[in-house]
Design an enzyme around this catalytic site. Structure first.
Site, short mmCIF file in Angstrom:
data_model
loop_
_atom_site.label_atom_id
_atom_site.label_comp_id
_atom_site.label_asym_id
_atom_site.label_seq_id
_atom_site.Cartn_x
_atom_site.Cartn_y
_atom_site.Cartn_z
N ASP A 151 0.87 -1.18 0.00
CA ASP A 151 0.00 0.00 0.00
C ASP A 151 0.91 1.23 0.00
O ASP A 151 2.12 1.12 0.27
CB ASP A 151 -0.87 -0.03 1.26
CG ASP A 151 -1.59 1.27 1.51
OD1 ASP A 151 -2.25 1.76 0.57
OD2 ASP A 151 -1.49 1.81 2.63
N ASP A 207 -0.29 5.11 0.89
CA ASP A 207 -0.59 6.11 1.93
C ASP A 207 -0.61 5.46 3.31
O ASP A 207 -1.40 4.55 3.56
CB ASP A 207 -1.92 6.79 1.64
CG ASP A 207 -1.85 7.63 0.37
OD1 ASP A 207 -0.95 8.49 0.31
OD2 ASP A 207 -2.65 7.41 -0.55
C1 XBP Z 1 -5.45 6.11 0.97
C2 XBP Z 1 -6.56 6.92 0.55
C3 XBP Z 1 -6.35 8.00 -0.39
C4 XBP Z 1 -5.68 9.25 0.11
C5 XBP Z 1 -5.98 10.36 -0.83
O1 XBP Z 1 -5.91 4.77 1.17
O2 XBP Z 1 -7.68 6.68 0.94
O3 XBP Z 1 -7.62 8.38 -0.81
O4 XBP Z 1 -6.19 9.57 1.38
O5 XBP Z 1 -5.59 10.06 -2.11
P1 XBP Z 1 -4.92 3.53 1.00
P2 XBP Z 1 -6.44 10.55 -3.39
O6 XBP Z 1 -3.68 3.84 1.76
O7 XBP Z 1 -5.67 2.39 1.63
O8 XBP Z 1 -4.68 3.29 -0.46
O9 XBP Z 1 -7.02 11.90 -3.06
O10 XBP Z 1 -5.42 10.63 -4.51
O11 XBP Z 1 -7.51 9.52 -3.63
MG MG Z 2 -2.96 3.08 3.51
#
Ligand code: XBP
Ligand code: MG
Length: 245
Positions: free
Chosen positions: A8, A10
């Site tokens: 993953d 973020d």
């Molecule tokens: C991460 C997210 C993303 C970020 C924002 O989830 O939910 O939406 O917060 O990114 P994960 P965008 O780590 O589970 O992938 O605004 O580009 O969507």
């Molecule tokens: Mg995440």
């Protein structure tokens, strides 16, 4: 058997959610919109994965404006530009053990891949800023953003990456930081190591292969929280092979 690691982005590669939150708030301000997301509200909104989906949810649940008047796609594109600029400016760094485990995987000949709800643009900005210009090419597959219609906790992005890798779920390990991410990987049949992040420490990580404070470094071992890996210092390729066996 350990055929690939699927990361993953973020919260897992980097603590990026405060940058996402700041990018949203700056975008709202620049567009003359009155909304500001504080940490407590953003923590609630993170239950909805994906920035566009999060915005739609916020509009439906909280915003005083008529949702039909806001162009969510355009607002989100502006947010992505701001976020990528912040990352390019050096405002994100990799979490402990990430660069080490990526090197470890390369040395062991284990492919690495990415499965994320954020956009490819944001992934490339983060990899370039933290690992160097051509870092994205080291990943055997990158599944990002809208390549699948249903975002985490749906398993679709993991199924997409497995398909691109040509590998079976049971031979891979996912690395995640959130309940939604864990649910997505598990629903795709992939054993998952969780390193909780700023906004996910209180999440339920039942069913994870292991839960550790971070991936660990030799001089700064992780804190073991649940599952495999008690008494060990780091998430390594050798450790993952043992845990998966
Ligand atoms: C991460 C997210 C993303 C970020 C924002 O989830 O939910 O939406 O917060 O990114 P994960 P965008 O780590 O589970 O992938 O605004 O580009 O969507
Ligand atoms: Mg995440």
């Amino acid at each position: 058997m350990l055929a690939a690691l699927i990361f993953d982005v973020d919260g897992t590669l980097s603590e990026t959610e405060e940058l996402h939150r700041n990018a949203f708030n700056e975008t709202f301000a620049a567009a003359g919109l009155p909304w500001r997301w504080n940490r407590s509200l953003y923590g609630e909104l993170l239950a909805v994965a994906g920035g566009k989906e999060r915005l739609s949810h916020f509009l439906a649940a909280h915003a005083p404006l008529n949702p039909g008047k806001v162009d969510i796609a355009a607002l989100h594109a502006a947010k992505t530009q701001r976020y990528a600029a912040m990352v390019a400016d050096g405002q994100a760094s990799l979490r402990p053990g990430v660069a080490r485990l990526l090197r470890d995987a390369t040395e062991a000949g284990v492919p690495v891949a990415i499965a994320t709800t954020t956009s490819l643009e944001n992934v490339e900005a983060l990899l370039e800023a933290t690992l160097g210009g051509d870092a994205a090419t080291a990943f055997a597959a990158i599944g990002a953003g809208d390549v699948v219609p249903a975002k985490k906790p749906a398993p679709d992005i993991y199924a997409y990456v497995l398909h691109r890798l040509g590998l079976r779920a049971e031979d891979c390990v996912a690395l995640e930081d959130s309940h939604n991410g864990l649910a997505a990987a598990r629903a795709a049949g992939i054993a998952t190591v969780v390193t909780p992040s700023l906004y996910t420490r209180q999440d339920d990580f039942g069913g994870a292969l292991a839960v550790t404070s971070d991936l660990g470094e030799a001089e700064a071992p992780y804190h073991h929280l649940a599952g495999k890996g008690d008494g060990e210092p780091m998430v390594t390729i050798d450790a993952l092979r043992r845990w998966l066996a």
